[in-house]
Design an enzyme around this catalytic site. Structure first.
Site, short mmCIF file in Angstrom:
data_model
loop_
_atom_site.label_atom_id
_atom_site.label_comp_id
_atom_site.label_asym_id
_atom_site.label_seq_id
_atom_site.Cartn_x
_atom_site.Cartn_y
_atom_site.Cartn_z
CB THR A 127 6.28 56.96 48.93
OG1 THR A 127 6.03 58.19 48.27
CG2 THR A 127 6.52 55.88 47.90
CB SER A 133 1.98 56.88 40.62
OG SER A 133 3.28 57.10 40.10
CD GLU A 363 8.84 66.97 46.77
OE1 GLU A 363 7.98 67.82 46.48
OE2 GLU A 363 9.77 67.16 47.55
N1 CAA Z 1 -5.69 70.17 45.91
C1 CAA Z 1 -6.83 69.88 46.58
N2 CAA Z 1 -7.55 68.73 46.37
C2 CAA Z 1 -7.09 67.88 45.46
C3 CAA Z 1 -5.92 68.12 44.71
C4 CAA Z 1 -5.22 69.32 44.97
N3 CAA Z 1 -4.11 69.64 44.31
N4 CAA Z 1 -5.70 67.09 43.88
C5 CAA Z 1 -6.71 66.23 44.07
N5 CAA Z 1 -7.55 66.70 45.02
C6 CAA Z 1 -8.77 66.09 45.51
C7 CAA Z 1 -9.78 65.97 44.37
O1 CAA Z 1 -10.57 67.13 44.25
C8 CAA Z 1 -10.58 64.77 44.79
O2 CAA Z 1 -11.49 65.18 45.81
P1 CAA Z 1 -12.94 64.48 45.99
O3 CAA Z 1 -12.71 63.05 46.27
O4 CAA Z 1 -13.54 65.22 47.13
O5 CAA Z 1 -13.65 64.69 44.68
C9 CAA Z 1 -9.55 63.88 45.47
O6 CAA Z 1 -8.49 64.74 45.87
C10 CAA Z 1 -9.04 62.78 44.59
O7 CAA Z 1 -8.46 63.35 43.45
P2 CAA Z 1 -8.13 62.52 42.14
O8 CAA Z 1 -9.34 61.72 41.74
O9 CAA Z 1 -7.55 63.44 41.14
O10 CAA Z 1 -7.03 61.50 42.68
P3 CAA Z 1 -6.33 60.30 41.95
O11 CAA Z 1 -6.22 59.23 42.96
O12 CAA Z 1 -6.96 60.00 40.64
O13 CAA Z 1 -4.86 60.78 41.56
C11 CAA Z 1 -2.72 61.73 41.63
C12 CAA Z 1 -4.20 61.77 42.00
C13 CAA Z 1 -2.43 63.03 40.94
C14 CAA Z 1 -2.25 60.59 40.72
C15 CAA Z 1 -2.05 61.66 43.01
O14 CAA Z 1 -2.27 60.41 43.60
C16 CAA Z 1 -0.57 61.96 42.97
O15 CAA Z 1 -0.16 63.12 42.97
N6 CAA Z 1 0.25 60.90 42.99
C17 CAA Z 1 1.69 61.06 43.11
C18 CAA Z 1 2.08 61.08 44.54
C19 CAA Z 1 3.46 61.60 44.73
O16 CAA Z 1 3.81 62.66 44.23
N7 CAA Z 1 4.25 60.89 45.52
C20 CAA Z 1 5.60 61.28 45.86
C21 CAA Z 1 5.63 61.79 47.26
S1 CAA Z 1 7.18 62.43 47.70
C22 CAA Z 1 7.96 61.12 48.43
O17 CAA Z 1 7.44 60.09 48.66
C23 CAA Z 1 9.35 61.30 48.78
C24 CAA Z 1 10.21 61.46 47.62
O18 CAA Z 1 9.81 61.61 46.50
C25 CAA Z 1 11.65 61.46 47.82
#
Ligand code: CAA
Length: 400
Positions: A127, A133, A363
């Site tokens: 992050t 997000s 997360e």
């Molecule tokens: N496994 C494998 N591949 C995956 C996947 C998974 N679970 N999810 C997505 N992908 C791949 C997709 O297949 C896609 O691949 P291609 O480009 O080859 O087609 C690629 O990843 C992009 O996927 P999306 O188009 O679905 O991605 P997106 O940008 O639209 O959004 C999202 C995805 C779900 C919003 C993601 O960005 C997400 O999870 N965001 C939240 C992040 C998060 O949880 N942050 C907190 C981190 S923890 C932290 O910082 C510390 C703390 O909390 C204390």
């Protein structure tokens, strides 16, 4: 279908619960006033073998299942979600390495951190201020310079940041490729890795989150995990694994809220009987119990799927949002059932309410979880046969 635990799992579950009741619950409230990293308790948990559970045996870990990890997360979460986060955070920091690194890399960089006398820590650095997000919007850069990568950028909300000796850093090697240009690196602590602002939070005060600033930190090429461009996928696979762990901590909080409220409802007499005997209270307890059990089942199922090597993105999102919503709801209900006592700092449930809130956020917010889950549901529905065949876009009404 067998819901029983193996002997080994049952022993771990009992050991973690005993640890939590002896070392976490009695101390959590007093400790949180200090707003410090709970070093002594985490060290004890390390000595008890309750940390780093999923590191493979070849790399010095116990190589336990994700399901086993949920037992420890739930038990420690029951005692204090903040302390559980401090204890379990190595799982998040090291999961990208378990997924993408070679055994040789794990032996060199992770083994020394998990086999000594003292507990040592990693920090997960994804992050950023402008990439929450939208994880693909990471601006931290990793530039190749000869045999090294030079890492520059600022991460935030890194749990155990100030304690960490190894940082798992998501950085862009090719920004123009957006998510396909993200890569992941192991970055050992050095003079070019600085700890910035330490966050002042509402709850989970027994865990520490900070900024981590990489000022041209140099790492050898061998610190790249997987290949260049695989970082986003590894991040998503990591979160699929670790969201079950957050759901387990949340289940612990939901259970604790239920237990405190039920104890109170048995003892507290009003209008000549224990308040639990009034349906207004008793029915609340029933709903809290059902939510807790449902959260536990979703959590264990999500972990079990991952242990079978099956994709669990939808199920770990279900578990994470359901269990953390259950924790929040149960904590709020516990405060309500305990009335004035619920709202006082001297009693445990106001802390549960503050701690639970973060479970709905970190997360991946629960809105992100619902996005992941709804995308999976829509994808599955494309070829779904419900037995009712109709062209919804046609003009004719379906024939009955
Ligand atoms: N496994 C494998 N591949 C995956 C996947 C998974 N679970 N999810 C997505 N992908 C791949 C997709 O297949 C896609 O691949 P291609 O480009 O080859 O087609 C690629 O990843 C992009 O996927 P999306 O188009 O679905 O991605 P997106 O940008 O639209 O959004 C999202 C995805 C779900 C919003 C993601 O960005 C997400 O999870 N965001 C939240 C992040 C998060 O949880 N942050 C907190 C981190 S923890 C932290 O910082 C510390 C703390 O909390 C204390």
């Amino acid at each position: 279908m067998d819901f029983s635990l193996t002997d080994k799992e049952q022993k771990l579950w009992e050991r973690a619960k005993k640890f939590s009741l002896e070392h976490i619950s009695p101390k959590a409230s007093a400790l949180e006033k200090r707003r410090e990293f709970p070093k002594e308790i985490v060290q004890k948990a390390y000595e008890e073998g309750l940390m780093n559970l999923h590191i493979p045996e070849e790399a010095g870990g116990p190589g336990l299942s994700l399901l086993s990890e949920t037992f420890v997360s739930e038990a420690t979460g029951y005692g204090c979600a903040g302390i559980a986060t401090s204890i379990m955070c190595n799982n998040l920091a090291f999961a990208p390495l378990v997924i993408g690194a070679t055994i040789e890399q794990l032996k060199t960089y992770v083994k020394p951190l998990i086999t000594g006398k003292e507990a040592k820590f990693g920090a997960f650095c994804l992050t950023e201020r402008k990439a929450g997000s939208d994880a693909a919007a990471v601006a931290t850069r990793a530039e190749r310079d000869g045999d090294e990568y030079v890492i520059t950028g600022t991460k935030c909300f890194a749990t155990n940041g100030p304690q960490a000796e190894l940082f798992t850093v998501f950085a862009s090697t090719q920004p123009e490729l957006k998510h396909k240009g993200l890569s992941v690196f192991m970055v050992p602590k050095s003079k070019n890795v600085k700890i910035g602002h330490i966050e002042n939070k509402m709850g989970q005060l027994n865990s520490v989150q900070s900024e981590v600033i990489f000022e041209g930190a140099r790492v050898p090429q061998e610190c790249l995990v997987g290949k260049e461009g695989e970082g986003f996928k590894i991040a998503m696979q990591t979160l699929d694994m670790t969201r079950a762990g957050i759901a387990a901590i949340a289940t612990g909080v939901a259970q604790r809220a239920l237990d405190e409220a039920a104890k109170f409802a048995n003892i507290r007499q009003q209008f000549g009987r224990p308040i639990g005997k009034f349906q207004g209270i008793g029915f609340k307890l029933a709903d809290m119990g059902a939510r807790t059990d449902a959260a536990r089942h979703l959590t264990r199922y999500a972990a079990w799927l991952a242990d079978q090597g099956m994709r669990n993105s939808k199920e770990s999102s279900f578990a994470k949002f359901f269990a953390s919503d259950a924790a929040m709801k149960n904590a709020t209900q516990a405060v309500q059932i305990m009335g004035g006592y619920g709202y006082l700092e001297e009693y445990p449930v106001e802390k549960l309410m503050r701690d639970a809130k973060l479970l709905q956020i970190y997360e991946g917010t629960n809105e992100v979880q619902r996005l992941v889950a709804s995308n999976a549901i829509l994808k599955e529905s494309v070829n779904l046969d419900t037995g009712f065949h109709v062209d919804y876009e046609g003009r004719d009404a379906p024939k009955m």
